[in-house]
Design an enzyme around this catalytic site. Structure first.
Site, mmCIF file in Angstrom:
data_model
loop_
_atom_site.group_PDB
_atom_site.id
_atom_site.type_symbol
_atom_site.label_atom_id
_atom_site.label_comp_id
_atom_site.label_asym_id
_atom_site.label_seq_id
_atom_site.Cartn_x
_atom_site.Cartn_y
_atom_site.Cartn_z
ATOM 1 C CE LYS A 174 -1.539 -5.226 -1.011
ATOM 2 N NZ LYS A 174 -2.055 -4.013 -1.649
ATOM 3 C CB SER A 208 0.396 -5.467 6.318
ATOM 4 O OG SER A 208 1.769 -5.158 6.186
#
Length: 421
Positions: free
Chosen positions: A59, A314
């Protein structure tokens, strides 16, 4: 006359520019072969370790790229975001690095570890506000605050600059691999990372098949694709908090609908078992969303045989206090943990009889909740039993019924299960 609506699609030139922008804060993460999963699936399984960023998820890419693109007036006014945790940390880090005031809205149910990390990365530059039970609740509150205060909203997935930042994951994969990539598995929450990868691979490796993976309890992208329009789910399972949204993006939905090869869901319990396997067998710590892609490999075992496959890991922002729930969900999914209402006769020796005569030699009581009722012949107890094999369940139930101990089986009654256990 009908006007043609132009649909956004990330352009490779913008993705390369994003890579330059984020280079000073986002490390190039490893692309590692998993020997164990490669052997298991008869394929070359590569893990893109986005969990190894300093904020422990990809992110940082999108957040930093977006905030860096703002004009000076916008930077001076400050930014606002809503996040289940990982985007919050990316925004907090970017705010601190660029010296921009930020207000970060997070759901009340966000793991404490993610809240603490967000405050640590943002320092004096960010304020954290806990609001709502889901990401969507937090987002609505953040957007209202943003409008009232004249600040800029940094969207976690439905923004062009955010998507282009996430797309740099694809650039790195292609630069790091010496062989053509046949498949990429990517977790889908709002769809920002998946949309970015579609942009990169369409431009540089169009034969690569990109497979999106959602939690079974939050299939917002799958339902939207199936119904041919954006769908907002009324209820979701929030356990896989990094990939559980009620509604995906208006920018990301058409990209994923058009360019994803397939969209699949994985049960939360299967994801939990993958988390435990990665920790126990590979010494890799991931959060639930970070295990989604690897958990999905089993559904494509024949298709990916002898292929080069990348699973994007992720993130790794997992709270150790969730370990018990992760193990519990894994056991329930594997049909090794079962809960019953057991009706004990109110006489001495009833519990001993249950343990000696009803339980099998390998069965283990892991939960027991009982209150003696003086006015009843039989008193109910909630009993959790862990088995060695799923095949042990039917004989156990049969013995309970034959000896009048059986009250009810709770695993297949979710509402009652949640209330009692």
């Amino acid at each position: 006359m009908n006007e043609t609506v132009e649909i956004y699609f990330p352009q490779i030139a913008d993705i390369y520019q994003a890579a330059k922008t984020i280079a000073q804060v986002a490390e190039v993460t490893p692309l590692q072969q998993s020997i164990r999963y490669s052997k298991t699936h008869g394929a070359n399984i590569l893990l893109k370790r986005e969990d190894l960023h300093r904020v422990r998820s990809y992110k940082i890419r999108g957040a930093y790229n977006k905030i860096s693109s703002l004009g000076q007036n916008q930077l001076d006014s400050g930014v606002v975001c809503a996040s289940a945790g990982n985007h919050a940390q990316g925004v907090a880090f970017a705010c601190s690095h660029l010296r921009v005031r930020g207000t970060i809205y997070m759901p009340v149910v966000t793991p404490k570890q993610k809240i603490d990390q967000t405050k640590m990365f943002g320092g004096e530059w960010v304020d954290v506000v806990l609001e709502g039970d889901t990401f969507d609740d937090s987002k609505k509150a953040a957007e209202l605050f943003c409008e009232q205060e004249g600040k800029t909203f940094v969207h976690p997935f439905d923004d062009e600059k955010t998507i282009e930042g996430q797309a740099t994951v694809g650039l790195e994969i292609l630069q790091q691999s010496s062989e053509p990539i046949d498949y990429v598995f990517v977790a889908v929450g709002g769809g920002g990372l998946a949309s970015g990868l579609c942009g990169t691979f369409q431009a540089l490796s169009p034969n690569t098949k990109i497979i999106g993976v959602e939690p079974e309890g939050a299939p917002s992208m799958l339902k939207s694709i199936e119904q041919g329009e954006l769908v907002e789910l009324e209820k979701i399972d929030k356990f896989i908090d990094g990939a559980a949204v009620q509604k995906v993006g208006s920018l990301t939905y058409p990209i994923c609908k058009e360019y994803l090869y397939k969209m699949v869901t994985v049960p939360e319990g299967k994801v939990c078992q993958t988390i435990l396997d990665l920790y126990n067998r590979d010494a890799i710590v991931v959060e639930p969303a970070g295990a989604l892609t690897i958990a999905a490999l089993d559904y494509f075992k024949e298709e990916i045989k002898d292929k080069n496959v990348v699973c994007v890991v992720s993130g790794s922002n997992n709270d150790i206090t969730r370990t018990a729930e992760i193990k519990e969900r894994a056991l329930l999914y594997a049909q090794l943990k079962h809960y019953f209402i057991v009706r004990f006769p109110q006489r001495p020796g009833a519990l001993k009889e249950f343990v000696v005569d009803i339980l099998g030699p390998n069965d283990d009581i892991t939960h027991f909740e009982y209150s003696k009722k003086s006015s009843r012949e039989n008193a109910p107890a909630i009993v959790g039993v862990e088995l060695k094999s799923p095949d042990d369940l039917e004989p156990l139930v049969q013995r309970m019924k034959e000896n009048n101990f059986f009250g009810d089986y709770l695993n297949n009654k979710p509402d009652l299960f949640q209330y009692l256990v």
